[in-house]
Design an enzyme around this catalytic site. Sequence first.
Site, PDB file in Angstrom:
ATOM      1  N   SER A 176     -32.621   8.783  76.008  1.00  0.00           N
ATOM      2  CA  SER A 176     -32.389   8.459  74.600  1.00  0.00           C
ATOM      3  C   SER A 176     -32.122   6.962  74.448  1.00  0.00           C
ATOM      4  O   SER A 176     -32.953   6.144  74.837  1.00  0.00           O
ATOM      5  CB  SER A 176     -31.233   9.318  74.080  1.00  0.00           C
ATOM      6  OG  SER A 176     -31.214   9.373  72.680  1.00  0.00           O
ATOM      7  N   ARG A 246     -22.344  14.018  63.207  1.00  0.00           N
ATOM      8  CA  ARG A 246     -22.675  14.668  64.481  1.00  0.00           C
ATOM      9  C   ARG A 246     -23.377  16.000  64.253  1.00  0.00           C
ATOM     10  O   ARG A 246     -24.286  16.368  65.004  1.00  0.00           O
ATOM     11  CB  ARG A 246     -21.406  14.883  65.297  1.00  0.00           C
ATOM     12  CG  ARG A 246     -21.646  15.477  66.671  1.00  0.00           C
ATOM     13  CD  ARG A 246     -22.531  14.584  67.510  1.00  0.00           C
ATOM     14  NE  ARG A 246     -22.481  14.965  68.923  1.00  0.00           N
ATOM     15  CZ  ARG A 246     -22.990  14.251  69.907  1.00  0.00           C
ATOM     16  NH1 ARG A 246     -23.600  13.102  69.630  1.00  0.00           N
ATOM     17  NH2 ARG A 246     -22.905  14.652  71.148  1.00  0.00           N
ATOM     18  N   ASP A 339     -38.752  18.742  72.280  1.00  0.00           N
ATOM     19  CA  ASP A 339     -37.942  17.687  71.650  1.00  0.00           C
ATOM     20  C   ASP A 339     -38.512  17.361  70.276  1.00  0.00           C
ATOM     21  O   ASP A 339     -39.635  16.869  70.149  1.00  0.00           O
ATOM     22  CB  ASP A 339     -37.946  16.444  72.543  1.00  0.00           C
ATOM     23  CG  ASP A 339     -36.906  15.406  72.126  1.00  0.00           C
ATOM     24  OD1 ASP A 339     -36.473  15.431  70.959  1.00  0.00           O
ATOM     25  OD2 ASP A 339     -36.539  14.579  72.975  1.00  0.00           O
ATOM     26  N   HIS A 369     -34.109  17.916  72.764  1.00  0.00           N
ATOM     27  CA  HIS A 369     -33.718  16.575  73.195  1.00  0.00           C
ATOM     28  C   HIS A 369     -32.534  16.595  74.163  1.00  0.00           C
ATOM     29  O   HIS A 369     -32.469  15.787  75.090  1.00  0.00           O
ATOM     30  CB  HIS A 369     -33.375  15.739  71.968  1.00  0.00           C
ATOM     31  CG  HIS A 369     -33.095  14.299  72.267  1.00  0.00           C
ATOM     32  ND1 HIS A 369     -34.060  13.438  72.748  1.00  0.00           N
ATOM     33  CD2 HIS A 369     -31.945  13.568  72.165  1.00  0.00           C
ATOM     34  CE1 HIS A 369     -33.527  12.229  72.925  1.00  0.00           C
ATOM     35  NE2 HIS A 369     -32.256  12.287  72.582  1.00  0.00           N
ATOM     36  N   ASP A 370     -31.594  17.492  73.947  1.00  0.00           N
ATOM     37  CA  ASP A 370     -30.397  17.534  74.780  1.00  0.00           C
ATOM     38  C   ASP A 370     -30.642  18.095  76.181  1.00  0.00           C
ATOM     39  O   ASP A 370     -29.707  18.155  76.983  1.00  0.00           O
ATOM     40  CB  ASP A 370     -29.310  18.366  74.103  1.00  0.00           C
ATOM     41  CG  ASP A 370     -28.296  17.491  73.379  1.00  0.00           C
ATOM     42  OD1 ASP A 370     -28.466  16.257  73.368  1.00  0.00           O
ATOM     43  OD2 ASP A 370     -27.335  18.044  72.816  1.00  0.00           O
TER      44      ASP A 370
END
Length: 390
Positions: A176, A246, A339, A369-370
């Site tokens: 990232s 978040r 992602d 993505h994580d």
Amino acid sequence: MTDTRASVAPGSSTRGEQPRATAAWRPGDPVGHRQFLEIEALPLEADPLGAIDVSLAYETWGELNEPKDNAIYVAHAFTGDSHVMGEAGPGHPSAGWWPGVVGPGKAIDPERHFIVCANVVGGCQGTTGPAHPHPEDGKPWGSRFPWVTVRDMVAAEVRLADALGIDRWRMVLGPSLGGLRALEWAATYPERVRGIGVIGATAATTADQIAWGSAQAQAIKLDPDFLGGDYYETEAGPERGLALAREIAHTTYRTSAELEARFGREVQHGDPLTPDGQFAVQSYLAHHGRKLVGRFDANSYLRMIHAVNTHDVGRGRGGAKPALAAFEGQALVVAVDSDRLYTVEDARSTAAALPNGAEVTVLEATSGHDSFLADWPALIDEARQFERSL
């Protein structure tokens, strides 16, 4: 050469003397495993101050060998910090953030490598950022803190490499935001990098990514307790805005399929037909919002958004391909097939801008993505094979 090691943190203030309006690390808090490099007059790309003095917090593992060819820089992601490996404890609110890739017997191994990771300029876990005291009046920088770029962050990392006696990194890698910095290293200091690992990143932030970041920024700024960024001397910071930011971000870090499989329309409590009811997925997002509030700072979050949104290795250089043309090293470009924030297409356009025939490694995962944060054998194998090919 500047002394790069410190047994105590710079400054003398203590958290007990200050209202807790942020979870940022501040001078006087437990140092943990941090070391500090004092950087004088770090130039900034776009700030009217021109340059600021920075205390850069970093950690190291392993030993630099005699030929100095085993140094690896691990660049942390958006809300990461220097604590890439190790347990949680005094000074470190969370355990090391990349245990799957960095550690004994892992792809990046302190038995073989000299591993370095620093908290970025503008961050909130040791390096000078908005919660730090301003040099003129000793009050927190707050809204006065500069709007730093990825290039500013890398400029500080270069000073660290110089101080550690590292002329050329064996590899700079990160996921990232860390991947953005790896690309900037290759563009700005190509002779100082043997290989880069770009994981879930892109050569230039897209309109879609900017849009998501902008919504998160507004969530923070609209919190009544944000106070224009000058909330540090109050007892209540913009916790609700930071948590909401978040939640928005975390939605982009996961996938629709995963959220459906894990939660579906399951009810957490109450009746969802009433305002007091809550679906399980809402509870999940709220949990991640609260977790971040416990270890991060709203102003730093805004600086990270700004750095990511303005990222473009080709800015002022004729485009990404000319910007990266001087890089003669090797590149590992990794994308996750699910992602939805940094897509496979983003990775392909990035690889196309790199010389030496860089290819994209597309890994399969359901968590989007994580995925890079998990103990993920496929990513570990790719990183290990790439490092050994250098």
